[in-house]
Motif scaffolding. Structure first.
Motif: not given
Length: 82
Positions: A6-7, A31-32, A3, A35
């Motif tokens: 990707e970010l 992951d949260d 992740r 973000v």
């Protein structure tokens, strides 16, 4: 970690590196969490920007408590009058 890659592709590696560093400091690796940290970084002021307290943004509740500074408590004054 996938992740984060990707970010980094979307947001840039510098910003994601900063967020990963903050996540490591806080011990938050979901992951949260990453973000959320990235959203916080995006909404925050740039690092190094100085915020100064002024009349509109003061942390002091008032100056009334300063009236008693240097005065003896009432009970102590009454007991010394004997």
């Amino acid at each position: 970690m996938a992740r984060a890659v990707e970010l980094a592709t979307v947001l840039g590696s510098d910003r994601v590196d900063q967020a990963l560093g903050l996540a490591a400091t806080a011990g938050r690796f979901a992951d949260d969490d990453l973000v959320s940290i990235l959203e916080h970084i995006a909404a925050s002021k740039p690092v190094g920007e100085i915020v100064r307290a002024d009349e509109a943004h003061s942390v002091q509740s008032g100056t009334i408590v300063w009236q008693a500074l240097g005065q003896q408590p009432t009970a102590a004054r009454e007991s010394t009058g004997d």
